[in-house]
Enzyme design. Structure first.
Site, short mmCIF file in Angstrom:
data_model
loop_
_atom_site.label_atom_id
_atom_site.label_comp_id
_atom_site.label_asym_id
_atom_site.label_seq_id
_atom_site.Cartn_x
_atom_site.Cartn_y
_atom_site.Cartn_z
N TYR A 1 60.43 28.90 36.23
CA TYR A 1 59.96 30.30 36.13
C TYR A 1 61.12 31.27 36.36
CZ TYR A 1 57.13 34.47 37.28
OH TYR A 1 56.58 35.73 37.33
N ILE B 1 52.99 41.37 43.71
CA ILE B 1 51.97 42.35 43.31
C ILE B 1 50.59 41.73 43.52
CG2 ILE B 1 51.12 43.79 41.42
CD1 ILE B 1 54.05 44.42 42.37
N1 LIG Z 1 51.59 39.46 40.06
C1 LIG Z 1 52.81 39.31 40.57
O1 LIG Z 1 53.01 39.24 41.80
C2 LIG Z 1 53.98 39.25 39.65
C3 LIG Z 1 55.26 39.27 40.21
C4 LIG Z 1 56.37 39.20 39.36
C5 LIG Z 1 56.18 39.13 37.99
N2 LIG Z 1 54.92 39.10 37.47
C6 LIG Z 1 54.79 39.01 36.03
O2 LIG Z 1 53.91 40.05 35.58
C7 LIG Z 1 53.16 39.61 34.45
C8 LIG Z 1 51.67 39.78 34.69
O3 LIG Z 1 51.30 39.21 35.91
P1 LIG Z 1 49.79 39.21 36.47
O4 LIG Z 1 49.87 38.78 37.88
O5 LIG Z 1 49.11 40.49 36.13
O6 LIG Z 1 49.29 37.98 35.65
P2 LIG Z 1 48.07 37.59 34.76
O7 LIG Z 1 47.96 36.12 34.83
O8 LIG Z 1 46.90 38.41 35.12
O9 LIG Z 1 48.62 37.90 33.31
C9 LIG Z 1 48.36 39.06 32.57
C10 LIG Z 1 47.53 38.71 31.37
O10 LIG Z 1 48.25 37.80 30.52
C11 LIG Z 1 47.30 36.95 29.92
N3 LIG Z 1 47.91 35.71 29.46
C12 LIG Z 1 48.31 34.66 30.21
N4 LIG Z 1 48.76 33.67 29.41
C13 LIG Z 1 48.62 34.12 28.13
C14 LIG Z 1 48.89 33.54 26.86
N5 LIG Z 1 49.36 32.29 26.74
N6 LIG Z 1 48.64 34.28 25.76
C15 LIG Z 1 48.14 35.54 25.85
N7 LIG Z 1 47.84 36.12 27.03
C16 LIG Z 1 48.08 35.42 28.16
C17 LIG Z 1 46.27 36.69 31.04
O11 LIG Z 1 45.02 36.27 30.51
C18 LIG Z 1 46.20 38.03 31.73
O12 LIG Z 1 45.13 38.83 31.26
C19 LIG Z 1 53.60 38.15 34.21
O13 LIG Z 1 54.62 38.14 33.25
C20 LIG Z 1 54.16 37.72 35.56
O14 LIG Z 1 55.10 36.69 35.43
C21 LIG Z 1 53.82 39.16 38.27
#
Ligand SMILES: NC(=O)c1ccc[n+]([C@@H]2O[C@H](COP(=O)([O-])OP(=O)(O)OC[C@H]3O[C@@H](n4cnc5c(N)ncnc54)[C@H](O)[C@@H]3O)[C@@H](O)[C@H]2O)c1
Length: 266
Positions: free
Chosen positions: A163, A196
């Site tokens: 990752y 987050i």
């Molecule tokens: N939440 C955190 O703490 C955090 C921290 C650092 C980075 N991020 C990054 O932020 C982004 C969103 O994170 P989040 O926590 O809101 O995650 P999340 O899993 O809720 O992802 C956002 C959306 O992406 C969709 N998704 C996942 N795989 C998919 C696929 N193969 N095709 C199409 N859609 C897909 C999910 O259904 C979801 O609605 C990600 O890239 C994650 O790596 C999150």
């Protein structure tokens, strides 16, 4: 009025992974509130239903598309369909990312399939959607803005090597895109969230883990998806008209305080 630079009236935004109530759904809502027609693409039906409920409250035109960005044919179909919806794309936000299966742990124990799926979901699809949108904008002779959601894990990801490498690769890809497309007025930036609080991370965090996180985080709490959406809005709009190739870290000071958030290596 400088505040008009925060508006996206007449623009079309595609939010990949734009469903749900986490970073994706809040980003879709923020862009719609700024006046853009929003297309939210997501793999998950519940996530699509959740963002539809949010977008219904806004006055803009919007659409949703079901697509799995880990599959190349789905990406091609999603991009064709998105361009057909409103005839243009001005803003692309690549939100989808994360990991599937048991991704945490020493890399020495992980199968190579885990590595491949993580690179596809966090890096390769952003290359495919980004190049497609850039081709569209260059042909149309219009400027645009692309935002790639990376992570503080790009800097260090103990026990999360695939990752961290994928997100670091995404920041590098962002810089290459930015320099290649600058002459066409296409700005490309990355945004690296820290910890987050989203439905996804909450489901994986016990109350005890949450307490420990909050103790470590300089602000004493996780960030919210709305706080990430606000930063996306800055990068997507003319508020950031001279910013490109940048990685905006939105982490409440985590990366400057310590080197990683993963479970300690034993
Ligand atoms: N939440 C955190 O703490 C955090 C921290 C650092 C980075 N991020 C990054 O932020 C982004 C969103 O994170 P989040 O926590 O809101 O995650 P999340 O899993 O809720 O992802 C956002 C959306 O992406 C969709 N998704 C996942 N795989 C998919 C696929 N193969 N095709 C199409 N859609 C897909 C999910 O259904 C979801 O609605 C990600 O890239 C994650 O790596 C999150």
């Amino acid at each position: 009025m400088l505040i008009e630079r925060s508006r996206l009236d007449g623009k079309v935004a595609l939010v990949v992974g734009g469903g749900g109530e986490g970073i994706g759904g809040n980003t879709s809502l923020a862009l719609a509130e700024a006046g853009a027609c929003v297309i939210a693409a997501d793999v998950n039906d519940d996530a699509l239903a959740a963002v539809e409920a949010l977008l219904k409250r806004t006055p803009v035109k919007w659409a949703t598309i079901k697509a799995d960005v880990s599959l190349e044919d789905n990406i091609a179909r999603m991009m064709d369909s998105a361009l057909a919806k409103f005839g243009r794309i001005d803003v692309l936000v690549n939100v989808a990312g994360g990991t599937t299966g048991n991704s945490w742990g020493p890399m020495i124990d992980k199968p190579s399939s885990q590595w491949d799926s993580t690179q596809i979901l966090n890096l390769k699809y952003c290359y495919l959607t980004g190049t497609r949108v850039a081709r569209h904008l260059i042909e149309a002779g219009r400027p645009g803005s692309i935002v790639n959601i990376a992570s503080m894990s790009a800097y260090t990801a103990p026990n999360h090597a695939a990752y961290g490498a994928a997100k670091a690769g995404l920041i590098s890809l962002t810089r290459s895109m930015a320099i290649e497309w600058a002459a066409h007025g296409i700005r490309v930036n990355a945004l690296s969230p820290g910890p987050i609080d989203t439905p996804r991370t909450r489901s994986r965090t016990s109350p005890e883990m949450m307490r420990r996180y909050n103790e470590l985080i300089p602000f004493g709490r996780k960030g919210t998806a709305e706080e990430i959406a606000c930063a996306v809005l800055y990068l997507a709009t003319e508020l950031s008209s001279y910013v490109t190739g940048h990685n905006l870290v939105v982490d409440g000071g985590c990366t400057i305080k310590f080197s990683g958030m993963g479970p300690a290596t034993k």
